[in-house]
Design an enzyme around this catalytic site. Sequence first.
Site, short mmCIF file in Angstrom:
data_model
loop_
_atom_site.label_atom_id
_atom_site.label_comp_id
_atom_site.label_asym_id
_atom_site.label_seq_id
_atom_site.Cartn_x
_atom_site.Cartn_y
_atom_site.Cartn_z
N PRO A 9 9.65 1.52 3.05
CA PRO A 9 9.07 0.34 2.42
C PRO A 9 9.72 -0.07 1.11
O PRO A 9 10.07 0.79 0.29
CB PRO A 9 7.60 0.73 2.19
CG PRO A 9 7.59 2.22 2.25
CD PRO A 9 8.67 2.61 3.20
N ASN A 10 9.85 -1.36 0.96
CA ASN A 10 10.35 -2.02 -0.26
C ASN A 10 11.86 -1.89 -0.46
O ASN A 10 12.42 -2.50 -1.37
CB ASN A 10 9.60 -1.53 -1.52
CG ASN A 10 8.12 -1.77 -1.41
OD1 ASN A 10 7.70 -2.90 -1.16
ND2 ASN A 10 7.31 -0.74 -1.55
N ARG A 17 14.83 -5.58 -6.79
CA ARG A 17 13.66 -4.76 -7.12
C ARG A 17 14.03 -3.76 -8.21
O ARG A 17 14.95 -2.95 -8.01
CB ARG A 17 13.26 -4.01 -5.85
CG ARG A 17 12.26 -2.92 -6.06
CD ARG A 17 12.21 -1.95 -4.88
NE ARG A 17 11.17 -0.98 -5.10
CZ ARG A 17 11.11 0.21 -4.51
NH1 ARG A 17 12.02 0.57 -3.63
NH2 ARG A 17 10.13 1.03 -4.79
N TYR A 22 17.18 0.90 -9.41
CA TYR A 22 17.82 0.91 -8.08
C TYR A 22 19.13 0.12 -8.01
O TYR A 22 19.78 0.11 -6.96
CB TYR A 22 16.84 0.35 -7.04
CG TYR A 22 15.57 1.17 -6.92
CD1 TYR A 22 15.60 2.48 -6.46
CD2 TYR A 22 14.33 0.63 -7.28
CE1 TYR A 22 14.45 3.25 -6.36
CE2 TYR A 22 13.16 1.38 -7.18
CZ TYR A 22 13.23 2.68 -6.73
OH TYR A 22 12.09 3.44 -6.63
N ASN A 71 15.67 7.54 4.04
CA ASN A 71 15.02 7.30 2.76
C ASN A 71 13.66 6.70 3.08
O ASN A 71 13.54 5.50 3.32
CB ASN A 71 15.84 6.35 1.87
CG ASN A 71 15.23 6.20 0.49
OD1 ASN A 71 14.09 6.61 0.26
ND2 ASN A 71 15.97 5.59 -0.42
N ALA A 74 8.42 5.22 -0.58
CA ALA A 74 7.09 5.69 -1.03
C ALA A 74 6.40 6.58 0.01
O ALA A 74 5.62 7.47 -0.34
CB ALA A 74 6.22 4.49 -1.38
N GLU A 95 17.62 13.85 4.02
CA GLU A 95 16.72 13.02 3.18
C GLU A 95 17.51 12.52 1.98
O GLU A 95 18.24 13.28 1.33
CB GLU A 95 15.54 13.87 2.70
CG GLU A 95 14.60 13.12 1.75
CD GLU A 95 13.44 13.99 1.26
OE1 GLU A 95 13.30 15.14 1.72
OE2 GLU A 95 12.67 13.50 0.41
N HIS A 97 17.45 9.89 -1.59
CA HIS A 97 16.78 9.00 -2.55
C HIS A 97 17.81 8.44 -3.51
O HIS A 97 18.73 9.17 -3.94
CB HIS A 97 15.67 9.73 -3.32
CG HIS A 97 14.59 10.20 -2.41
ND1 HIS A 97 13.66 9.34 -1.88
CD2 HIS A 97 14.33 11.42 -1.89
CE1 HIS A 97 12.85 10.02 -1.07
NE2 HIS A 97 13.24 11.28 -1.06
N ARG A 104 11.02 11.27 -12.52
CA ARG A 104 10.07 10.16 -12.57
C ARG A 104 8.63 10.70 -12.51
O ARG A 104 8.39 11.86 -12.81
CB ARG A 104 10.39 9.18 -11.42
CG ARG A 104 11.82 8.61 -11.55
CD ARG A 104 12.17 7.66 -10.43
NE ARG A 104 11.33 6.48 -10.46
CZ ARG A 104 11.27 5.59 -9.46
NH1 ARG A 104 11.99 5.77 -8.36
NH2 ARG A 104 10.50 4.52 -9.56
C1 DQA Z 1 12.97 6.13 -3.57
C2 DQA Z 1 12.05 6.91 -4.51
C3 DQA Z 1 10.60 6.73 -4.13
O1 DQA Z 1 9.77 7.47 -5.00
C4 DQA Z 1 10.22 5.27 -4.22
O2 DQA Z 1 8.89 5.08 -3.79
C5 DQA Z 1 11.15 4.38 -3.49
C6 DQA Z 1 12.58 4.66 -3.52
C7 DQA Z 1 14.45 6.21 -4.00
O3 DQA Z 1 15.30 5.96 -3.17
O4 DQA Z 1 14.74 6.48 -5.17
O5 DQA Z 1 10.75 3.34 -2.96
O6 DQA Z 1 12.87 6.69 -2.28
#
Ligand code: DQA
Length: 137
Positions: A9-10, A17, A22, A71, A74, A95, A97, A104
């Site tokens: 998501p997002n 964003r 990011y 990835n 959230a 995995e 990120h 964070r």
């Molecule tokens: C994320 C880190 C997560 O905590 C966050 O909710 C994201 C992006 C990252 O790629 O840094 O949406 O997965």
Amino acid sequence: MKIIIINGPNLNLLGKRETDIYGSETFEDYFKQLKIDFPTIELEYFQSNIEGELIDKIQEVGFSYDGVILNAAAYTHTSVGIGDAIKAITTPTIEVHISNTFSRETFRHHSFISPNVKGIIIGFGMKSYALALQSFL
Ligand code: DQA
């Protein structure tokens, strides 16, 4: 070699964003570059904001592809279902990120995905995906 990048998501909003965290590149642009940089890999990309769609995709690819780069955004910190899906499949999963989740908020320090993956790449910006791809070669 067939590898899929699955974004949660997002992450469709990358480029606009929270650019301080990011970056300002869209994933679509970055993905075009990845395909050029890794010409020997048959590379696919899937993004969804919906937990069940991510699980469906993991199940669909997870017994035939050579690699999954996930990835879960959230959902990493909340989804037992995605963690179980990764545990269920036979395709090795990395995995990823973009940000360093450990620097964070504390709710980002726990991952339901991590116990079930081959490896984890965190905090190298968009380059995290390239490093994950490199690990499959
Ligand atoms: C994320 C880190 C997560 O905590 C966050 O909710 C994201 C992006 C990252 O790629 O840094 O949406 O997965």
